[in-house]
Enzyme design. Sequence first.
Site, PDB file in Angstrom:
ATOM      1  N   GLU A 454       0.785  -1.226   0.000  1.00 31.92           N
ATOM      2  CA  GLU A 454       0.000   0.000   0.000  1.00 31.92           C
ATOM      3  C   GLU A 454       0.818   1.277   0.000  1.00 31.92           C
ATOM      4  OE1 GLU A 454      -2.462  -1.167   3.377  1.00 31.92           O
ATOM      5  OE2 GLU A 454      -4.111  -1.398   1.968  1.00 31.92           O
ATOM      6  N   GLU A 525      -4.518 -10.181   0.499  1.00 26.97           N
ATOM      7  CA  GLU A 525      -5.216 -10.087   1.783  1.00 26.97           C
ATOM      8  C   GLU A 525      -6.676 -10.405   1.500  1.00 26.97           C
ATOM      9  OE1 GLU A 525      -4.481  -6.317   3.825  1.00 26.97           O
ATOM     10  OE2 GLU A 525      -2.382  -6.410   3.242  1.00 26.97           O
TER      11      GLU A 525
HETATM   12  C1  IPT Z   1      -5.111  -3.275   4.652  1.00 25.73           C
HETATM   13  C2  IPT Z   1      -3.641  -3.368   4.995  1.00 25.73           C
HETATM   14  O1  IPT Z   1      -2.856  -3.828   3.953  1.00 25.73           O
HETATM   15  C3  IPT Z   1      -3.346  -4.159   6.178  1.00 25.73           C
HETATM   16  O2  IPT Z   1      -2.074  -3.774   6.634  1.00 25.73           O
HETATM   17  C4  IPT Z   1      -4.396  -3.969   7.189  1.00 25.73           C
HETATM   18  O3  IPT Z   1      -4.487  -2.618   7.498  1.00 25.73           O
HETATM   19  C5  IPT Z   1      -5.675  -4.476   6.664  1.00 25.73           C
HETATM   20  O4  IPT Z   1      -5.962  -4.037   5.368  1.00 25.73           O
HETATM   21  C6  IPT Z   1      -6.824  -4.150   7.577  1.00 25.73           C
HETATM   22  O5  IPT Z   1      -6.681  -4.753   8.803  1.00 25.73           O
HETATM   23  S1  IPT Z   1      -5.690  -1.640   4.813  1.00 25.73           S
HETATM   24  C7  IPT Z   1      -7.333  -1.650   4.254  1.00 25.73           C
HETATM   25  C8  IPT Z   1      -7.871  -0.303   4.488  1.00 25.73           C
HETATM   26  C9  IPT Z   1      -7.496  -2.064   2.847  1.00 25.73           C
END
Ligand code: IPT
Length: 1000
Positions: A454, A525
């Site tokens: 990100e 993710e």
């Molecule tokens: C995304 C991030 O990559 C991760 O570090 C963590 O923040 C997660 O998702 C949420 O727990 S951020 C999200 C706003 C897409």
Amino acid sequence: MILPHYFEDPSVLHLNTTPHHAYFIPHQRLETTEEREASDYFTSLNGDWDFHYYPSYHDLPEDFLKQSFSQQIPVPSNWQNHGFDQHHYTNINYPFPFDPPFVPNQTPCGLYHRHFEWSPQREQRYLLNFEGVDACIYLYINEQFVGYSQVSHATAEFDITDYVHHGQNSLHAVVLKWCDGSYLEDQDKFRMSGIFRDVYLLSRQANYLQDFFIRYTLNETLDETTISLETTFIHESRALDIQLLSPQNVEIFRQQAVNLEEKIANVQLWQAENPLLYTLILRDNDEVIVQKIGFRKIEVKEGVLLLNGQPIKFKGVNRHDSDPKTGYTISYAQALTDLKLMKQHNINAIRTAHYPNAPWFSELCDKLGFYLINESDVESHGASMLTVRQPEPSILLNHENDLETARIRQETIDNFCYFARDPQFKQAILDRQKANIERDKNRTSVLIWSLGNESGYGENFEAAAAWIKARDPSRLLHYESAIYQHSQHKNDLQHLDFYSEMYGSPQDIERYCQQPQSKPFLLCEYSHAMGNSNGDAEDYWQAFHHSPLACGGFVWEWCDHAPYRENGQFGYGGDFGDSPNDGNFCMDGLVSPDRIPHSNLRELKNVNRPVRARYQDGKIILTNYFDFSNLNTLSIYYQWLENGMPMQSGKLKVNCPAQAEVQLPIILPENNGSHWLLNLSYQQNEETALLPAGHELGFDQLNIYPQNVFKIAPLASIRTQFKIEESAQFIKIDNQEWRYHFDKQKGIFSKIEKAGKAQIEQPLDFQIWRSPTDNDRLIRHTWQNAGYDNAYTRAYQTTINHLSQAVEIRVKSAILSVARGRILNFDLCYTLLANGQLSIQIQADRPAHLPFLPRFGLRCYLPKNLGEVEYFGYGEDESYIDKHHLAKLGIYRTDAIKNHTDYVKPQENGSHWGCYYVKSDALMAWASAPFSFNLSPYTAEMLTEKTHCYDLESSGHTILSLDYKMSGIGSNSCGPNLAEQYRLNESSFEITFYLRFSQT
Ligand code: IPT
């Protein structure tokens, strides 16, 4: 200011450190090469160091090298875990003003000091290694400045040969909490500081081998390889004595070579299910270096991810270094605990989110068999927060225009790409890739490099990607933020091997995979494991397996992050006076902060089971979902259940190669009208590195005659002799034994007594509210807006009929809420039998425009000391309409305490889906269709109100909820909306509940 001003200068990243290079520890003898501590050349400097904490680096006194100390701190550790500074949890927001490359004047600073005895030998070099310091370090030996380094999750190695002397030496390290590098370390975590990984001294020969890179290419048939070795000495190159041993420790070759180039035949390939490693031994005068190496080929062909020519799916997790006590400091034993739990739960891949782990971590993964996405220490998510948005006007006044939304989105993306494009940070972004790739380039488990997380996209990442591909063409490259494009830049994606997304829905996967594609779909993710979660694990599994273009994904995330508070309990964002904070968004793991698996992990485990059974045309078919292994390593235990009762059982073995199917030789029971279930349990026969013999890899349950429903035998009815008294407000119904009060205003029973003993402790009311799960955090506002949290029942019309064998009360009623309309309309029919059985026939309809309901059902307040209940339903774990793969239909016992899952932030938990009955001495309940039930010491309102589980106090009752339906769990805390099919969204429905009080 007495420190040289490197910490706000992006052109100074490291000063007097050795170049990033492969991690290895030289030993004197081959026998001692298992643990680095056993090497004569390795001297650990871990231990208690003198420490002084300054709230600002400006407080550092001029003569800080002469300071005396009154406090100590363990190295490695984070100073926030030792009473200094404060814990602070923030996800996207930077914890300081966005003012690159500057950090606040109030940047805290830790001064570390220790002595060490040393006897330098001539012709030796001494390398002082710091494997992790957050955020930057100034190093002084014997009061002389040696060097500076940043990048928290990279090794900083200083050659201190010219600074050490015989006898006692002193070491000072000044560590700043933030530096310009912190703009690239905006990962979603508690922000902790200090020397958090091991510190040690390496003694090396004068012209030592600084780096080596093992490269190999496998032939088409993957049984032959040519291995080469690229070496870097700090002075002139020389020949090494190079030996290779097979996984069975048989010598393959041994030779002296400067440039090795050697063919190996009959290669035994490495993969996570059977991680076969060769041993490469490099002898260089007095040094022996042992490097394990596995041969494997990772590639993409026609959009399909292949390992050793075989399509594979990642059953991955994102893993942070995190512990409630030790913070970022993770020992070998702690890492092993994680890896063992992962193996136990069918996880085969890890993304090192969002930075490289300790250098020995990937070595462990080589050995134990895990696939790694090794991510570089880069995240600048906070830059996206610079977009200033107008507060939303009232929706009626908002003459909404999509152009404005699109403009704001593009502006956000442009801000997001700030560091991805700023030439000032180009070198830093590249340096962070080098730190990752150079250190771990000889690791077999690393299949994929990741540019970071990100941080938008642009020229700096394109250059970094080009460098990685040139340096290591043997691995694949991933970077999710490449889907964002700056308005002034056209993205060049040629070096990226995946189409990567995060939090896309199963439908998004399907959509991508419907078209021909050259890159696999990777969900880096997904299925955000926050609180009671992962209701969609099965649907993702289906999507991954539906198309060869999908290569699986990485659940966010492995563990909850929560340091201990002063009260000894877990704390999340805001519990430490930290601001800005992101609350409990850090509690989004498959395991608790101290590694107790959540039901989330058990759900994922069974979804990821390597064998699945199905019943088809009278046959039971097994599919082998291992990527490489035959099922002949397993025993398959089966058991028949007739109406929930255990019947015949046995054990089977099958022979079935990876990704194939086999019929299970099992004889089906005759269809005698009973409810028949077949339970299958898959257990491994032999012990493996992390799992004992007999370990259960997963289970299946097949309903062989689904048309046969389980029925509760009716009680013989007896004539009623009830006395009925009716007033404007109440109906009183009693006989010698039973007494009922019916509340005509609400259309519910307010009292049920047997022989003067209350059977319910509060009115028997309807319930639509559930304590919002973390996944309800968005929909809860809609629910509250619809008045669901504040709803009550009222009746419009009540009629009573005294029949020969029953008393029947017919009610027209509704559920409503202040300032809102009706939420549900009811036609109810209560039937009372003389033997204490009450049935409630519910016919409900609901206005179509309202949001789906959290749940609908009855709530019974039973005595606190109710004790155990028995149920026939999906247990014994909590189970939901979309989260029941962890559970089996069966007969279980539970009580209110045992049934409660204590999420740190209280929320809906402990429901059991698909139930046929619940019974205890006090009550037996069943329904006209399988229902969900819950038993809890707390009401939904209490769970809603409290923010920490340790603040919950018992309601004084046992709350039994009987739900026609409980909406699903999903993963909407950071993921798609709850799928339609799991919502209680029907416009009308019917159910009859049966309650039989006082069973004794
Ligand atoms: C995304 C991030 O990559 C991760 O570090 C963590 O923040 C997660 O998702 C949420 O727990 S951020 C999200 C706003 C897409």
